[in-house]
Scaffold this active site. Structure first.
Site, PDB file in Angstrom:
ATOM      1  N   ARG A  26       0.850  -1.195   0.000  1.00 39.68           N
ATOM      2  CA  ARG A  26       0.000   0.000   0.000  1.00 39.68           C
ATOM      3  C   ARG A  26       0.882   1.240   0.000  1.00 39.68           C
ATOM      4  O   ARG A  26       2.075   1.180   0.294  1.00 39.68           O
ATOM      5  CB  ARG A  26      -0.909  -0.001   1.232  1.00 39.68           C
ATOM      6  CG  ARG A  26      -1.948  -1.101   1.211  1.00 39.68           C
ATOM      7  CD  ARG A  26      -2.591  -1.278   2.589  1.00 39.68           C
ATOM      8  NE  ARG A  26      -3.234  -0.055   3.048  1.00 39.68           N
ATOM      9  CZ  ARG A  26      -3.601   0.148   4.313  1.00 39.68           C
ATOM     10  NH1 ARG A  26      -3.370  -0.761   5.239  1.00 39.68           N
ATOM     11  NH2 ARG A  26      -4.198   1.277   4.648  1.00 39.68           N
ATOM     12  N   LYS A  98      -3.097  -8.643  10.134  1.00 43.38           N
ATOM     13  CA  LYS A  98      -4.485  -8.480  10.590  1.00 43.38           C
ATOM     14  C   LYS A  98      -5.420  -8.089   9.444  1.00 43.38           C
ATOM     15  O   LYS A  98      -6.641  -8.246   9.558  1.00 43.38           O
ATOM     16  CB  LYS A  98      -4.568  -7.448  11.701  1.00 43.38           C
ATOM     17  CG  LYS A  98      -4.251  -6.022  11.281  1.00 43.38           C
ATOM     18  CD  LYS A  98      -4.407  -5.054  12.433  1.00 43.38           C
ATOM     19  CE  LYS A  98      -4.122  -3.625  11.985  1.00 43.38           C
ATOM     20  NZ  LYS A  98      -4.294  -2.655  13.084  1.00 43.38           N
ATOM     21  N   ASP A  99      -4.869  -7.583   8.329  1.00 44.86           N
ATOM     22  CA  ASP A  99      -5.695  -7.196   7.184  1.00 44.86           C
ATOM     23  C   ASP A  99      -6.048  -8.384   6.292  1.00 44.86           C
ATOM     24  O   ASP A  99      -6.924  -8.259   5.426  1.00 44.86           O
ATOM     25  CB  ASP A  99      -4.975  -6.143   6.336  1.00 44.86           C
ATOM     26  CG  ASP A  99      -4.841  -4.802   7.036  1.00 44.86           C
ATOM     27  OD1 ASP A  99      -5.654  -4.534   7.942  1.00 44.86           O
ATOM     28  OD2 ASP A  99      -3.934  -4.027   6.676  1.00 44.86           O
ATOM     29  N   SER A 143     -13.914   8.786  20.068  1.00 42.94           N
ATOM     30  CA  SER A 143     -12.628   8.351  19.514  1.00 42.94           C
ATOM     31  C   SER A 143     -12.680   7.742  18.117  1.00 42.94           C
ATOM     32  O   SER A 143     -11.632   7.396  17.581  1.00 42.94           O
ATOM     33  CB  SER A 143     -11.960   7.348  20.457  1.00 42.94           C
ATOM     34  OG  SER A 143     -12.717   6.169  20.534  1.00 42.94           O
ATOM     35  N   GLY A 147      -8.759   6.582   8.284  1.00 42.79           N
ATOM     36  CA  GLY A 147      -7.619   7.206   7.635  1.00 42.79           C
ATOM     37  C   GLY A 147      -6.326   6.560   8.088  1.00 42.79           C
ATOM     38  O   GLY A 147      -6.307   5.745   9.002  1.00 42.79           O
ATOM     39  N   ASN A 148      -5.215   6.930   7.419  1.00 42.86           N
ATOM     40  CA  ASN A 148      -3.940   6.373   7.836  1.00 42.86           C
ATOM     41  C   ASN A 148      -3.471   7.031   9.125  1.00 42.86           C
ATOM     42  O   ASN A 148      -4.099   7.962   9.637  1.00 42.86           O
ATOM     43  CB  ASN A 148      -2.893   6.514   6.718  1.00 42.86           C
ATOM     44  CG  ASN A 148      -2.664   7.971   6.324  1.00 42.86           C
ATOM     45  OD1 ASN A 148      -2.583   8.850   7.162  1.00 42.86           O
ATOM     46  ND2 ASN A 148      -2.560   8.215   5.024  1.00 42.86           N
ATOM     47  N   ARG A 152      -5.017  10.424  11.009  1.00 44.12           N
ATOM     48  CA  ARG A 152      -5.744  10.315  12.271  1.00 44.12           C
ATOM     49  C   ARG A 152      -5.078  11.119  13.382  1.00 44.12           C
ATOM     50  O   ARG A 152      -5.765  11.773  14.175  1.00 44.12           O
ATOM     51  CB  ARG A 152      -5.884   8.846  12.666  1.00 44.12           C
ATOM     52  CG  ARG A 152      -6.963   8.130  11.859  1.00 44.12           C
ATOM     53  CD  ARG A 152      -7.148   6.703  12.302  1.00 44.12           C
ATOM     54  NE  ARG A 152      -6.197   5.812  11.654  1.00 44.12           N
ATOM     55  CZ  ARG A 152      -6.138   4.513  11.891  1.00 44.12           C
ATOM     56  NH1 ARG A 152      -6.936   3.960  12.779  1.00 44.12           N
ATOM     57  NH2 ARG A 152      -5.275   3.759  11.252  1.00 44.12           N
TER      58      ARG A 152
END
Length: 293
Positions: A26, A98-99, A143, A147-148, A152
């Protein structure tokens, strides 16, 4: 031409013929840092190869106004990268483990799981709440963000909309932002995501030379823990075959098969225990509440 000149010419000719391994990732800064670390290790192991990094945007990078749980796509951060792998535009892809869903598309496998960093989540507080904990924040504190990491954190600091954000501690560490961590959430407070803190290298399942190339990156302890976690998640959601020869999408021929099967069995046993105690009803209610909001 001198002897040294001949040697230099031969070296230049050989370098031009070096095999190039194309690595997909990415475009985010964190993804590049993670991919650079994997490529650096591979370069040290295989000095005779060249590595080219190819970065691209994924669906999850483009849809920023909707919670991940509401998009309904399991491969938010992997699909475009897998398409490039399928089209032979890249030879391997580096992901945050985790993705990666527990059932991969046909023809793909996770050929390496690198040594895990902290799996825990961390709380980063708005500057005016530094020194607080989640328990001591004012009522109605918010919270949620998309976004990346860069986006954030900028929103947290510049806007007055959020009191804190919860991020993976490993990502903050890799970005060099450990000083922003205000609180670590341990399992008794919040369970971390399956595979969090580990990097996975996805390849074409039939590409044996690439499997051999990346297989040396497997960290045995991380691998077995992640097999157990992924087996737990897949069985809990009753998602996919239990007789997967890859073991929840993972190929690790250099790790004893018996140990891998034991890890998978542990994950399935824990999921079965929770299902027998009513976990399915809890999950169904959680999905209904998510869909209603």
């Amino acid at each position: 031409m001198s002897g040294n000149g001949d040697a230099a010419a031969r070296a230049e000719e050989n370098s031009s013929k070096m095999r190039v391994i194309r690595v997909g990732t990415r475009k985010s800064q964190l993804a590049r840092i993670q991919t650079d670390s994997v490529v650096a290790t591979l370069k040290a192991l295989y000095p005779g190869l060249q590595f080219e990094i190819i970065a691209m945007s994924t669906t999850g990078d483009k849809i920023l106004d909707t919670a991940l749980s509401k998009i309904g796509e399991k491969s938010l951060f992997t699909k475009e990268l897998e398409h490039a792998l399928e089209r032979n535009e890249v030879d391997l892809v580096v992901h945050s483990l985790k993705d990666l869903p527990t059932v991969l598309p046909p023809g793909f496998t996770i050929g390496a799981i690198c040594k895990r960093e902290s799996p825990y989540d961390a709380v980063v507080f708005h500057p005016k709440f530094v020194g607080k904990t989640l328990e001591t924040l004012p009522e109605k504190s918010a919270s949620p963000q998309r976004g990346n990491l860069n986006t954030r954190l900028r929103k947290l600091d510049e806007l007055q909309e959020f009191s804190a954000i919860i991020l993976a501690a490993a990502g903050l560490q890799r970005m060099g932002w450990q000083n922003r961590v205000g609180q670590i959430l341990h399992p008794e407070e919040c369970m971390y995501a399956v595979g969090q803190g580990a990097l996975g290298v996805e390849v074409r399942a039939k590409d044996q030379d690439i499997l051999d190339l990346v297989g040396v990156l497997h960290d045995p302890e991380t691998l077995l823990r992640c097999i157990a976690e992924r087996a737990f998640l897949r069985h809990l959601h009753e998602d996919g075959p239990e007789d997967d020869p890859q073991l929840v999408g993972i190929t690790a021929r250099n790790i004893p098969r018996r140990a891998q099967l034991a890890a998978e069995s542990l994950g399935i046993s824990l999921a079965t225990l929770l299902l027998n105690k009513g976990a399915k009803n809890i999950l169904d209610i959680a999905r209904q509440l998510n869909d209603a909001h």
